[in-house]
Design an enzyme around this catalytic site. Sequence first.
Site, PDB file in Angstrom:
ATOM      1  N   LYS A 126     -35.671  78.518  27.546  1.00  0.00           N
ATOM      2  CA  LYS A 126     -35.108  78.468  28.905  1.00  0.00           C
ATOM      3  C   LYS A 126     -35.264  79.834  29.609  1.00  0.00           C
ATOM      4  O   LYS A 126     -35.738  79.899  30.739  1.00  0.00           O
ATOM      5  CB  LYS A 126     -33.613  78.078  28.862  1.00  0.00           C
ATOM      6  CG  LYS A 126     -33.356  76.723  28.207  1.00  0.00           C
ATOM      7  CD  LYS A 126     -31.893  76.368  28.204  1.00  0.00           C
ATOM      8  CE  LYS A 126     -30.998  77.244  27.341  1.00  0.00           C
ATOM      9  NZ  LYS A 126     -31.287  77.191  25.888  1.00  0.00           N
TER      10      LYS A 126
ATOM     11  N   ARG B  99     -23.181  73.099  30.606  1.00  0.00           N
ATOM     12  CA  ARG B  99     -23.392  72.889  29.174  1.00  0.00           C
ATOM     13  C   ARG B  99     -22.435  71.860  28.587  1.00  0.00           C
ATOM     14  O   ARG B  99     -22.476  71.581  27.399  1.00  0.00           O
ATOM     15  CB  ARG B  99     -23.155  74.199  28.472  1.00  0.00           C
ATOM     16  CG  ARG B  99     -24.234  74.632  27.528  1.00  0.00           C
ATOM     17  CD  ARG B  99     -23.841  76.028  27.141  1.00  0.00           C
ATOM     18  NE  ARG B  99     -24.562  76.596  26.090  1.00  0.00           N
ATOM     19  CZ  ARG B  99     -25.503  77.530  26.267  1.00  0.00           C
ATOM     20  NH1 ARG B  99     -25.871  77.890  27.466  1.00  0.00           N
ATOM     21  NH2 ARG B  99     -26.057  78.081  25.226  1.00  0.00           N
TER      22      ARG B  99
ATOM     23  N   ARG C  91     -30.286  89.819  19.049  1.00  0.00           N
ATOM     24  CA  ARG C  91     -28.961  89.353  19.492  1.00  0.00           C
ATOM     25  C   ARG C  91     -28.077  89.059  18.292  1.00  0.00           C
ATOM     26  O   ARG C  91     -28.537  88.456  17.310  1.00  0.00           O
ATOM     27  CB  ARG C  91     -29.106  88.081  20.339  1.00  0.00           C
ATOM     28  CG  ARG C  91     -29.154  88.373  21.830  1.00  0.00           C
ATOM     29  CD  ARG C  91     -29.505  87.189  22.668  1.00  0.00           C
ATOM     30  NE  ARG C  91     -28.722  85.989  22.450  1.00  0.00           N
ATOM     31  CZ  ARG C  91     -28.856  84.883  23.171  1.00  0.00           C
ATOM     32  NH1 ARG C  91     -29.731  84.837  24.156  1.00  0.00           N
ATOM     33  NH2 ARG C  91     -28.134  83.819  22.913  1.00  0.00           N
TER      34      ARG C  91
ATOM     35  N   ARG D   1     -36.572  86.349  17.584  1.00  0.00           N
ATOM     36  CA  ARG D   1     -36.477  86.859  18.959  1.00  0.00           C
ATOM     37  C   ARG D   1     -36.039  88.328  18.974  1.00  0.00           C
ATOM     38  O   ARG D   1     -35.168  88.739  18.219  1.00  0.00           O
ATOM     39  CB  ARG D   1     -35.463  86.033  19.751  1.00  0.00           C
ATOM     40  CG  ARG D   1     -35.174  86.651  21.124  1.00  0.00           C
ATOM     41  CD  ARG D   1     -34.451  85.739  22.055  1.00  0.00           C
ATOM     42  NE  ARG D   1     -33.220  85.206  21.507  1.00  0.00           N
ATOM     43  CZ  ARG D   1     -32.513  84.252  22.086  1.00  0.00           C
ATOM     44  NH1 ARG D   1     -32.947  83.696  23.196  1.00  0.00           N
ATOM     45  NH2 ARG D   1     -31.398  83.828  21.532  1.00  0.00           N
TER      46      ARG D   1
HETATM   47  P1  AP5 Z   1     -35.797  82.039  24.853  1.00  0.00           P
HETATM   48  O1  AP5 Z   1     -36.576  81.841  26.100  1.00  0.00           O
HETATM   49  O2  AP5 Z   1     -35.013  83.292  24.725  1.00  0.00           O
HETATM   50  O3  AP5 Z   1     -34.890  80.732  24.571  1.00  0.00           O
HETATM   51  P2  AP5 Z   1     -33.581  80.193  25.279  1.00  0.00           P
HETATM   52  O4  AP5 Z   1     -33.727  78.718  25.425  1.00  0.00           O
HETATM   53  O5  AP5 Z   1     -33.292  80.975  26.534  1.00  0.00           O
HETATM   54  O6  AP5 Z   1     -32.544  80.500  24.126  1.00  0.00           O
HETATM   55  P3  AP5 Z   1     -31.074  81.097  24.140  1.00  0.00           P
HETATM   56  O7  AP5 Z   1     -30.763  81.468  22.725  1.00  0.00           O
HETATM   57  O8  AP5 Z   1     -30.924  82.217  25.153  1.00  0.00           O
HETATM   58  O9  AP5 Z   1     -30.266  79.899  24.610  1.00  0.00           O
HETATM   59  P4  AP5 Z   1     -28.827  79.586  24.294  1.00  0.00           P
HETATM   60  O10 AP5 Z   1     -28.632  78.434  25.204  1.00  0.00           O
HETATM   61  O11 AP5 Z   1     -28.466  79.364  22.890  1.00  0.00           O
HETATM   62  O12 AP5 Z   1     -28.051  80.968  24.617  1.00  0.00           O
HETATM   63  P5  AP5 Z   1     -27.329  81.521  25.938  1.00  0.00           P
HETATM   64  O13 AP5 Z   1     -27.724  82.929  26.096  1.00  0.00           O
HETATM   65  O14 AP5 Z   1     -27.461  80.592  27.090  1.00  0.00           O
HETATM   66  O15 AP5 Z   1     -36.810  81.899  23.610  1.00  0.00           O
HETATM   67  C1  AP5 Z   1     -36.364  82.091  22.286  1.00  0.00           C
HETATM   68  C2  AP5 Z   1     -37.479  82.776  21.457  1.00  0.00           C
HETATM   69  O16 AP5 Z   1     -38.592  81.884  21.340  1.00  0.00           O
HETATM   70  C3  AP5 Z   1     -38.020  84.060  22.099  1.00  0.00           C
HETATM   71  O17 AP5 Z   1     -38.309  84.958  21.094  1.00  0.00           O
HETATM   72  C4  AP5 Z   1     -39.308  83.597  22.830  1.00  0.00           C
HETATM   73  O18 AP5 Z   1     -40.263  84.631  22.897  1.00  0.00           O
HETATM   74  C5  AP5 Z   1     -39.766  82.452  21.929  1.00  0.00           C
HETATM   75  N1  AP5 Z   1     -40.422  81.365  22.658  1.00  0.00           N
HETATM   76  C6  AP5 Z   1     -40.009  80.814  23.841  1.00  0.00           C
HETATM   77  N2  AP5 Z   1     -40.813  79.785  24.185  1.00  0.00           N
HETATM   78  C7  AP5 Z   1     -41.741  79.684  23.179  1.00  0.00           C
HETATM   79  C8  AP5 Z   1     -42.834  78.786  22.956  1.00  0.00           C
HETATM   80  N3  AP5 Z   1     -43.132  77.787  23.796  1.00  0.00           N
HETATM   81  N4  AP5 Z   1     -43.565  78.942  21.821  1.00  0.00           N
HETATM   82  C9  AP5 Z   1     -43.263  79.936  20.935  1.00  0.00           C
HETATM   83  N5  AP5 Z   1     -42.239  80.820  21.098  1.00  0.00           N
HETATM   84  C10 AP5 Z   1     -41.493  80.683  22.212  1.00  0.00           C
HETATM   85  O19 AP5 Z   1     -25.774  81.430  25.497  1.00  0.00           O
HETATM   86  C11 AP5 Z   1     -25.236  82.289  24.510  1.00  0.00           C
HETATM   87  C12 AP5 Z   1     -23.770  81.942  24.291  1.00  0.00           C
HETATM   88  O20 AP5 Z   1     -23.011  82.153  25.515  1.00  0.00           O
HETATM   89  C13 AP5 Z   1     -23.483  80.470  23.918  1.00  0.00           C
HETATM   90  O21 AP5 Z   1     -23.619  80.242  22.521  1.00  0.00           O
HETATM   91  C14 AP5 Z   1     -22.024  80.318  24.399  1.00  0.00           C
HETATM   92  O22 AP5 Z   1     -21.106  80.889  23.504  1.00  0.00           O
HETATM   93  C15 AP5 Z   1     -21.997  81.156  25.694  1.00  0.00           C
HETATM   94  N6  AP5 Z   1     -22.325  80.349  26.884  1.00  0.00           N
HETATM   95  C16 AP5 Z   1     -23.412  80.491  27.701  1.00  0.00           C
HETATM   96  N7  AP5 Z   1     -23.380  79.581  28.696  1.00  0.00           N
HETATM   97  C17 AP5 Z   1     -22.265  78.840  28.514  1.00  0.00           C
HETATM   98  C18 AP5 Z   1     -21.682  77.725  29.217  1.00  0.00           C
HETATM   99  N8  AP5 Z   1     -22.263  77.193  30.304  1.00  0.00           N
HETATM  100  N9  AP5 Z   1     -20.524  77.205  28.721  1.00  0.00           N
HETATM  101  C19 AP5 Z   1     -19.909  77.737  27.635  1.00  0.00           C
HETATM  102  N10 AP5 Z   1     -20.413  78.777  26.920  1.00  0.00           N
HETATM  103  C20 AP5 Z   1     -21.582  79.327  27.372  1.00  0.00           C
END
Ligand code: AP5
Length: 217
Positions: A13, A87, A159, A126
Amino acid sequence: MRVILLGAPGAGKGTQCKRIVAKYGLLHLSSGDILRQERAAGTELGKKAQSYMDSGALVPDNIMVEMMVGAIEKVPEPGFVLDGFPRTVNQAEELDKALVSAGQKIDTVLNLKLDKHVVAQRLTGRRSCPQCGAVYHIKTLKPRVEGICDNDGAKLIQRPDDSLEVVANRLRTYQKQTEPVVVYYKKNNTVCDIDANRDADDVTDLIFENLDALIKA
Ligand code: AP5
């Protein structure tokens, strides 16, 4: 254009949002990035979110809705791309209510579909830049110099919630609380399923095809 990107942890994402922003000029609103900034700044909100994030659970809806909805309503044209919000079905309902009262609507929901077994290898590999937020991967998206950001020379970090144990919990949380959000949007919105197992550039092409078609329609 108002776009939501849904997808499991590691679906890409954040990676794809940066590319969408570069092409379409939308504002990237990442709930995870905002929470991490609040934590780094040591705010009350950041302190409240800490234990949930570190365990792989979701931060409570009331905190998230207050944090995100106010920001979303104020976004000027050409619009926004949401990453990580909503979410839960409750968050999606609250977002819809706020958009209706602002006379706005979501134009499309892009659902990045990633096989479960790929999640851990994506996240444990990552590495991110603490200064500019650039995201790399130790195998699939390497920086020019190992461990160093291409943009600003900062030392890349891992992270804390990308450990195997927390990743497993984040995936369970996603399946239980966020997969129903896809079902919610499929009832009333255009949802485009995108194969996120493919190479990142192929995923970008699929996303751009969808967004270009939306602009032409
Ligand atoms: P990356 O693009 O970083 O993936 P992502 O989908 O953004 O993953 P996240 O871990 O950031 O998502 P998440 O939803 O778990 O965490 P968030 O920060 O929102 O890619 C990942 C890796 O793969 C990278 O190394 C990249 O280079 C590689 N890659 C990407 N695409 C690729 C491809 N096609 N092929 C190969 N490699 C690839 O949330 C963190 C925490 O915050 C949550 O756990 C929760 O506690 C809290 N939180 C956030 N939002 C909310 C909400 N709305 N409600 C409640 N809690 C929330």
